[in-house]
Structure formats: C-alpha cells, structure tokens
Scaffold this motif. Structure first.
Motif, short mmCIF file in Angstrom:
data_model
loop_
_atom_site.label_atom_id
_atom_site.label_comp_id
_atom_site.label_asym_id
_atom_site.label_seq_id
_atom_site.Cartn_x
_atom_site.Cartn_y
_atom_site.Cartn_z
N LEU B 381 20.04 23.25 17.15
CA LEU B 381 19.81 22.94 18.55
C LEU B 381 20.08 23.87 19.71
CD1 LEU B 381 21.40 19.41 18.25
CD2 LEU B 381 19.14 19.94 18.04
N GLN B 382 19.26 23.71 20.60
CA GLN B 382 19.55 24.72 21.95
C GLN B 382 19.66 23.92 22.99
OE1 GLN B 382 20.16 28.22 22.47
NE2 GLN B 382 20.76 27.91 20.17
N TYR B 383 20.74 23.53 23.93
CA TYR B 383 20.95 22.83 25.04
C TYR B 383 21.88 23.62 25.89
CZ TYR B 383 25.04 21.33 22.39
OH TYR B 383 25.93 21.11 21.62
N PRO B 384 21.93 23.25 27.43
CA PRO B 384 23.07 23.78 28.00
C PRO B 384 24.30 22.97 27.94
CG PRO B 384 21.48 22.51 29.41
CD PRO B 384 21.15 22.59 27.89
N ASP B 389 21.58 20.79 36.11
CA ASP B 389 20.54 19.82 36.11
C ASP B 389 21.00 18.57 35.63
OD1 ASP B 389 17.86 19.26 35.97
OD2 ASP B 389 17.16 20.64 34.39
N LEU B 390 20.22 17.36 36.37
CA LEU B 390 20.55 16.28 35.90
C LEU B 390 19.40 15.67 34.82
CD1 LEU B 390 20.98 14.54 39.49
CD2 LEU B 390 22.69 14.52 37.72
N ALA B 391 18.33 16.38 34.53
CA ALA B 391 17.57 16.16 33.56
C ALA B 391 17.19 17.38 32.88
CB ALA B 391 16.28 15.66 34.20
N PRO B 392 18.33 17.82 31.99
CA PRO B 392 18.09 19.45 31.02
C PRO B 392 17.22 19.18 29.85
CG PRO B 392 20.16 18.36 30.66
CD PRO B 392 19.42 17.41 32.01
N HIS B 393 16.60 20.04 29.34
CA HIS B 393 16.08 19.98 27.95
C HIS B 393 16.72 20.19 26.74
CE1 HIS B 393 12.47 20.66 30.50
NE2 HIS B 393 11.94 20.02 29.97
N VAL B 394 16.73 19.45 25.71
CA VAL B 394 17.37 19.86 24.38
C VAL B 394 16.24 20.19 23.64
CG1 VAL B 394 18.48 18.82 22.61
CG2 VAL B 394 19.26 18.06 24.71
N VAL B 395 16.31 21.46 23.05
CA VAL B 395 15.18 22.08 22.24
C VAL B 395 15.87 22.18 20.79
CG1 VAL B 395 13.68 24.03 21.72
CG2 VAL B 395 14.41 23.29 23.89
N ARG B 397 15.13 22.91 16.20
CA ARG B 397 14.35 23.32 15.14
C ARG B 397 14.83 23.03 13.83
NH1 ARG B 397 11.00 28.99 14.89
NH2 ARG B 397 9.85 28.55 13.11
N ALA B 429 9.73 21.69 15.27
CA ALA B 429 10.40 21.85 16.46
C ALA B 429 10.26 20.78 17.23
CB ALA B 429 10.19 23.29 17.30
N VAL B 431 10.93 19.37 21.68
CA VAL B 431 11.61 19.83 23.18
C VAL B 431 11.69 18.15 23.44
CG1 VAL B 431 11.37 20.58 24.99
CG2 VAL B 431 10.59 21.64 23.33
#
Lengths: 121, 816
Positions: B381-384, B389-395, B397, B429, B431
C-alpha cells in the motif's frame, strides 16, 4: 540554447502531472501524491506522460520537482505560459544540441551577433 | 507496546536536546528519568570509561571540563576528535551526539515501552552537507535503523501550525540559539508549509547576551573594588567561564522576576580573588541586550525586504530557542515590527514536537517491526500517513497471493464511511480516493472480495491517515553543484529542491589522466552555496578518480557522466561514469567540513583585511556611503574572526570552524559589494544581451517565446532601475537563455559557432587534433553538412584549455 528550453517545454510540470494550467493547488497535491504512489508500486499507468511531442518517461524525481515548481506562485505563472507554447516535435526527438555549458554557448551567440565572447571556455 | 503507530521527533541541540512522540492525535514530550523535558547535550567519560549524559554530566562540566564535553554539535562533520584523558579515549562529535541520542532512546523506552527504530532529527536550516551526513551517522551509531532530517524552522512552524486555527499566511520563525541567530520565512496555504527564505547572523546568540552582561558585571566589580579585569586577558579564562555560567542563570531568572543577583564569592580571576555580589534588574539587562536584539530584528527586516514583504503582511512570528524567553525580545518585535508573537508554542520543545509531526508525514513509525501474524494475500500500500488533503488517494498492488485471489477492494473508515469499490487491474493494482476527517487520525479497514463476491482475507488489514498541516518533501537548504575548472558552478540541485532528488550531467576532463599513474588524479569537487563563482561556494565533498585506478588513459576532453543523488535526509552519493570505457567510480572521497588550521585562518584573515582595505579606499574615493557603512560592519566581524582565531590557537576547534565559515561569508559579502560597484558594466552587458536576444527572437522566435522575452526584458529593466545586482544577473540569464534558444533555430548557427571555435584552435591543448577537426569542419561547411559541423565544433570546444588561475579558484576541478 535550444536543448534546455525544449527539454523544459517537454518537462513542463503540467505535462508531468497530467494536469491543465487551470488546476487548483489541492488538485496538484492530490495528483502528485497519487502519481508518486503509483510510481513507487511500479504501475504502468503512471510510467509515462503525454506531451505534444509524444510520450516521455515519468520518474518520481520529475513529479516531485513538478510539484515544487507549481507550489511557487511566481514559477507557476511561467510554467502556465510555457505550457501554452507549441513544441516542435522534430526538435524534441533529436539529441541535445551543444554539450558545453549553457552560458558558454551563449558567448558564441553573442559573438555571432557581432560582439566579442565573454569569458573563456 | 502501543497498537497505534507512534512517530518520534528529536531536537538534537547544541546546548539541550529534546524528544517528542506523536500518536496520530496528540504530541507527547519524552521525559528523562528526572522528569525533565530537556536533556543537556553534554557527555562525560570517567576513568573507567563509563558514559554519563545529560543533566548529571552538565553539573560536572565546570569541575572537570577535560572529561566532560558540550557544544560538540558545532563540530559535526569536521571529523575533529575530542579527547577524554581520564578514560584515555578519543571520540568524534558524531559518537558524542550518538550518546545523547542513546540517552533519548532509553527515555523513550522507559516511557513508551519500546526502543524506537526510526526517528526524525532536526538540523539547523543552514547545515552543510557533511554536517547533515554526520547527524545521520550519529543516529546510526545510536541504533536507529532509519532516520530523516528536518530543518529546525520547518519543525517549529509545523508544531505551531498543528495547533493553529488559521492556517493561511506568511510566518517568520525567529530562532535565537546559544551561538547563532536564524530567521526563516515560511508560508502556509491549503494546509501545506513552504519555505520562502532564510537569513541569519552567525555571530549572534544567547552567549553574546551573556558576555554583554559579564562585561557589565566586571565594570561594577571594578567600581566596587578598584580592580579592573578584561575579557581579552587569557589568564582570566577559567574564572570568566564560571562567572558567565552564573550570569546565564541570572539572565534566566530575570525572565520571571524583575531583580536578581550575581553571587560568586571567592572567584579566582587570574592571580586575584574577588567576591562578586552584583544586583541586576530586568530593565538594566534589557538595556544591555537591546542592541543585540535589534541586530536580530534588522536581519528579519532584511529577509522580509528580500522577498518583497512588509512586516504587516506577516500573519505571525514564532519564537524558538532559550534566549527568546527574555521579555525584551517579545517587546521589541512588537515595537519594531508590530507583528503578533504566536502563543502556545514552547520555544524549548517546539522543534522536537514539529519533528515528531513530520515523522508522521514521512510515515516513519518508530515502533520496531512486528512479526506478520496476519493471514491472507499481501497488498503493498502507498498512502500519505499525514496529509493536508481531505480526499487523498490510497494506491495498492497485490504482491503475494495466499488463498483466494482478491478481485476488488473497498476501504471502510472507523465511523462506517465507505469508499467506492475498486476492481484490481491486470497488474493487480487499485487506486481509491478516500474522505478523511480533519485534524485527526482516520483508520480504514480493507475489505476485499474475490471474483465470486465472497470475502477474501488481505494484509495489512488496516491503514491510518492523519489530516493536518504538513510539509510534503523536505527542501534542500543550500544549492549543490559541481565546481568547474573555469571557476563556475554546474548547479545540480537548486536551493529549495524537493528531496529526494537525483541529477545526471555530462562533463569533460580538462587534462589527460594517464592509466597507472598513481600520482595523478582527476578531482570533481562538490560545492554548496548560492554563488555563481565556485570559489565563493563551500567545498563539501569530492569524487576523485586516480590514474592508477583507470582501465585506460583518459585524454583531455573525455566525457565523464556524473550523477549526484540526495536522499530525504540530505545524504549525498555520487557516481561518475567514464563514457569511453564504461568504468564507474562511486566513492565520495571527502565528505567533511574542510579543516580550519590556525595558519590557514591567519593567512585568510590577512588577505581578507587587505581586500577590505582596498575596497574601503575605493569606496571613500567614490563617496559610496552605503558601501562604506557595510564595510565597517564587515570589519567588526573580522575583529571577531581574529578573536576566534586566537582562541583556536588554544585548541578550540569550534571557534576555528566558526572563523573559517565567517571568512568565506566575509569574502562573499565583499564579492557582492564589488559586484554592485560593477553595476555600470552589468548594465552595458544588459544592453548587449537584450539587443542580441531581440535580434534572434525577431527572426526565429514564436509569439509566445517573444512574450516570455518581453517579460524577462521588463525584469531586467526593473532590476536595473532598483540597482539589484543579483536580480539583474538572474534576469539577464533568462534573456540570454531565450535569445540563445532562438539563435540555435538559425539554420546557420553551427556555421557561426564553427568559425569562432576555429579562430581559437591555436590555443588547443592537442593542436594536431584541433587542426584536423578544423580541416574536417571546413569540408563540412563547404558541403553544407550541418551534423558534422556541430560534432566538429563541439569537439573543438573540448580541446580549448582551462585557465590555470580559474582552475585553482574552482577547487582544482578537473572537469568542465
């Protein structure tokens, strides 16, 4: 010098991030974070970006630099202007022009125009 | 051990260190076994070799200074060994800093039940590369497996921003430490923190305040006893150190009360013994310190002016560092700048707290890795971990299948909110965009389904994202580049460049390097600084290619492809590829702050003084009043350099380093003043450049390029009118860049270039080859073969010699 300017046109932060000059600061951060995540995971979808001269490889360094450039309001204005420039696809495909230092090469341009070159090489 | 992620921040200070832990919602200060939040950065080694760190060691620094060391942070990166005679041991500043870090690690274990494996450590804004590398090394020696570095002003601002209600605006961080003053301008917008600029005074700090008070106390002693003592008398050094310590305590007392006494009965000052009993009032001390505080405020004004800001445009000022506790600092900032001072931030621990918040941004969980007991297919997983950000992405694989393969993933927040359902792509993957609640940790559970829509186990099962003010990528504090043989700098990374970063450039060697010759070497100096001339920047490392390591002899003009790589912690690695043989060299031979021997300092000081004297004579002749005043200030600074150099003779390596840096800064300041006097010459260059650029642009530029050139020319005009030399140089570069771009669209560009290069060919270091190239070029010109003409011209350029004097100034660089 031709090469750096064309490279700069092709590495315009808006192209690198896949955004338009109308994007908001929040969109920039969100898109940058998404691309960095995708690049870390090695996803093909993020591996290249679209330019008027065709696709180019996208790297984490390019994305980070693009985000930093667009966070600075003064620099962003310049990139907005550059994003509007037409890119000469034929120039973009050739190898960089002079290998020497940019400022030196300009010395030649000045000389060519009729002025003595400044500084040695 | 906590089930939540914990993030550790450390302020590794010159005088005191502190640590803080962020748990996703609150920052907790790490306390020593005595309950204190500060650990004095003092290390003692006794005769048995036992190490004592912190308050206990601090108490012995006066009684046993030979075996008790403090302020070693100033020596980080110098490699200067410090001896402990009782233990018969020698330790580097990094090893001593590691002892402080070990003590903080032990305190974390005591309070949180685990030994942290990762941390964020703060460093001063203007730390050089070797000093940052030494800090990372200290952390490694202390047992940390991974650390990141953060600049102190950013950490302070993060700490204040975390608790602040209003986020947008420009902030001034007023950081008055023990020996130096740093001012930083930052901006927050949309929850992100950005560094705008730094300025500072390396000669201004709390200890200058202390010495001003010591002088005053000595004056009072003279009035009472008739005995006069001078700080310049080396025989009084020991007694004066004791007096300074008591004065320091009195100064701190006066931040809380209006009157206090300096009491030191039986103080030995050289051959005399005096009873010191002097009462000081807060107003009296304020009067003594006023010029020093005003000096710091003048630096702030200069920083604001450099960025076109008025004090009233600042949204707040943050005070950092012990000396800012003086009420006078707050009062003068209010009187002179009229800016509100931020409340609610502890100036002593703000940096550590901000570092802990940054650790969350970097996703550096301090807990040691735990055994993976979860079952199911593994997702990367990659995420901040922390985001504005109030709507970040979670990516994510899929990296390991265990049991049924997941086909889709949904994220479910701890309060029941659900994301969209993402189908795994062919690469395995997904997103997803998630909504996060502001200013708090948001824990999400991963729900995976198989192709049959049945639940599938995946790991990790959960992830946490904290929303709040953050700085995404640490910015580089100083520009890094390679010194070239003609005293120029090839910039690799501009100041402010986001880290990590990597760049590759092609260079050419300026002389031949013979295979097998152990005595000859090619040096590629790595420099840090903001100047265009290499000798004004600091050499912070070098990559050396020795003749005896070569596979084949390298003729002059050989291509060397250099890659510099900087990680998030500011650690540098370099890689040089010899293009013709494919041989790679990776060893950065030197990553140390250069040695500052007393002899070199004395020579440098004499040369700087001579230059200053010449410049002052010219300034008087021409009636340049501002320059005369600035040279006067520089002269005062040189007097301090002389004092430091004298002290360095007694073995004070810290002061020797300070003197070395000050000399370079004085040199740079004089260069700047000199360049101002060259404004008329620069103005002439501007006319030439603008004319040439306009000429080529009118023939070969597009309308958009013309518009950019018009803007650059307007910038030149503004800078010229305002007599801003550096800005004028910058704008001229833009004009030349754009004009150059247009010039190379000229079909005859390489013809023109060839003619010039051919006219210089008689100076080539390989004349037969140059003549051959000229002949080849002439044929190509005749046949209109532009590709050959370009190749020949570029080859000719490489054969032209570098000037020996320029090369010396360029840190003996072997490349261009």
């Amino acid at each position: 010098m031709a090469a750096p300017l064309d490279r700069r046109l092709l590495e315009n932060p808006f192209y690198v991030l896949g955004l338009t000059p109308a994007c908001t600061r929040a969109e920039l951060e969100r898109q940058g974070q998404k691309l960095l995540s995708m690049l870390t995971l090695g996803l093909q979808e993020a591996a290249t970006y679209v330019t008027p001269a065709g696709p180019r490889p996208r790297t984490s360094e390019l994305v980070r630099e693009a985000m930093a450039e667009l966070r600075d309001p003064k620099r962003r204005v310049v990139h907005e202007l550059l994003a509007a420039l037409p890119v000469d696809a034929s120039v973009a495909q050739v190898a960089p022009a002079p290998a020497a230092d940019e400022r030196e090469a300009w010395g030649e341009a000045m000389w060519a125009f009729g002025f003595a070159p400044k500084g040695g090489r | 051990m906590s089930t939540k992620s914990l993030f550790l921040g450390i302020d590794l200070g010159t005088t005191n260190s502190a640590a803080a832990m962020f748990d996703g919602s609150q920052v907790h200060l790490v306390r020593t076994t005595q309950g204190a939040t500060l650990t004095p950065s003092v290390v003692r080694l006794d005769a048995k070799g036992q190490v004592m760190v912190g308050a206990k060691a601090r108490r012995l620094i006066e009684a046993d200074p030979d075996n008790t060391r403090g302020e070693f942070k100033r020596l980080m990166g110098t490699g200067q060994p410090l001896t402990f005679p009782a233990a018969k041991k020698t330790l580097t500043p990094e090893a001593l800093s590691a002892e402080v870090l070990k003590a903080l690690r032990a305190d974390v274990k005591e309070q949180f039940g685990f030994e942290p494996s990762t941390a964020v450590i703060s460093v001063p804004a203007l730390f050089e590369l070797p000093q940052s590398a030494a800090t990372s090394e200290a952390a490694r020696l202390a047992g940390f497996s991974r650390v990141e570095l953060i600049q102190e002003p950013i950490a302070s601002a993060l700490s204040a921003g975390w608790t602040s209600d209003s986020e947008a605006g420009s902030w001034l961080v007023f950081d008055l430490g023990g020996g130096t003053f740093d001012a930083s301008l930052l901006e927050t917008r949309d929850g992100l923190l950005r560094v705008i600029g730094h300025d500072g005074d390396n000669f201004l700090g709390g200890r200058d305040f202390d010495w001003a008070i010591v002088d005053h106390v000595l004056e009072k002693v003279a009035q009472d006893t008739g005995q006069r003592f001078s700080r310049n008398d080396p025989s009084l050094a020991s007694g004066l150190r004791k007096l300074k310590l008591v004065v320091e305590d009195t100064k701190i007392e006066l931040t809380r009360q209006t009157e206090s006494s300096v009491l030191l009965p039986g103080l030995a000052l050289g051959a005399s013994t005096v009873d010191v009993d002097v009462t000081l009032t807060r107003d009296e001390v304020a009067k003594l310190c006023l010029p020093l505080v005003d000096r710091a405020i003048a630096v702030c004004r200069r920083l604001l002016a450099a960025h076109g800001l008025e004090p009233e445009q600042l949204s707040r000022v943050l005070l950092v560092g012990g000396p800012t506790a003086m009420p006078l600092v707050r009062r003068r900032l209010d009187e002179v700048l009229g800016v509100p001072v931020g409340e609610g931030v502890d100036p002593m621990t703000a940096v550590a707290q901000g570092a802990a918040l940054y650790a969350a941004t970097a996703g550096l969980d301090a807990r040691p890795p735990q055994a993976d007991e979860e079952k199911g297919s593994r997702l990367w997983l990659q995420y901040p971990a922390m985001t504005p950000d109030l709507a970040p992405h979670v990516v994510g694989r899929l990296v390991e299948e265990q049991g049924k393969r997941p086909a889709s993933v949904t994220l479910v927040r701890d309060d029941g909110w659900r994301s969209a359902e993402a189908t795994l792509s062919q690469e395995g993957a997904f997103v997803l965009s998630v909504d996060v609640r502001p200013r708090r940790p948001n824990t999400f559970t991963l729900e995976a389904k198989g192709a049959d829509r049945g639940a599938v186990a995946v790991r990790p099962k959960q992830l946490t994202i904290v929303q709040g003010l953050t700085v995404n990528d640490p910015p580089l504090a100083r520009t890094i580049g390679v010194a070239l043989a003609y005293d120029a700098v090839r910039v690799y990374f501009e100041r402010g460049a986001p880290l990590p970063t990597k760049r590759t450039f092609q260079h050419e060697t300026v002389e031949a390097l013979v295979k097998g010759d152990a005595g000859s070497a090619l040096t590629i100096p790595i420099v840090q600084g903001e100047f265009e001339r290499a000798h004004l920047c600091r050499k912070v490392g070098a990559l050396v290619i020795r003749g005896d390591a070569l596979k084949a002899t390298l003729p002059a003009g050989s291509g060397v492809e250099l890659t510099l790589d900087l990680d998030r912690g500011g650690r540098l690695s370099a890689r040089a590829l010899v293009v013709s043989t494919g041989q790679v060299f990776e060893q950065v031979a030197q990553l140390l702050v250069p040695d500052a021997s007393v002899e070199a300092l004395e020579t440098g000081l004499a040369a700087t003084r001579a230059r200053l004297s010449t410049m002052r004579g010219t300034a008087f002749r021409l009636g340049l009043t501002r320059q005369i005043a600035e040279l006067g200030t520089l002269e005062q600074q040189l007097a301090e350099v002389e004092q430091d150099t004298q002290a360095a003779k007694g073995g004070d390596a810290d002061l020797a380093q300070r003197a070395r840096r000050s000399l370079i800064e004085a040199d740079a300041a004089m260069e700047q003043l000199e360049s101002e006097s060259k404004l008329p010459e620069l103005e002439e260059e501007a006319v030439t450049a603008v004319t040439a650029a306009s000429h080529w642009m009118s023939r070969y530029g597009t309308p958009q390029e013309q518009r950019l050139l018009d803007e650059a020319i307007a910038g030149v005009e503004r800078a010229r009118k305002a007599k801003q030399v550096l800005e004028l140089q910058r704008r001229l570069r833009q004009v030349r860049d754009l004009g150059g771009a247009a010039f190379y669209k000229n079909p005859d560009a390489w013809l023109i270039e060839f003619d010039w290069a051919a006219s210089q060919a008689h100076e080539a270091h390989d004349l037969p080859r140059a003549e051959k190239l000229v002949a080849e070029g002439k044929v190509a010109r005749g046949t209109g073969d532009k590709t050959t003409l370009q190749r020949v011209t570029q080859a000719l350029w490489k054969l032209l010699p570098a000037d020996a004097q320029d090369r010396k100034l360029g840190h003996d660089s072997g490349v261009r």
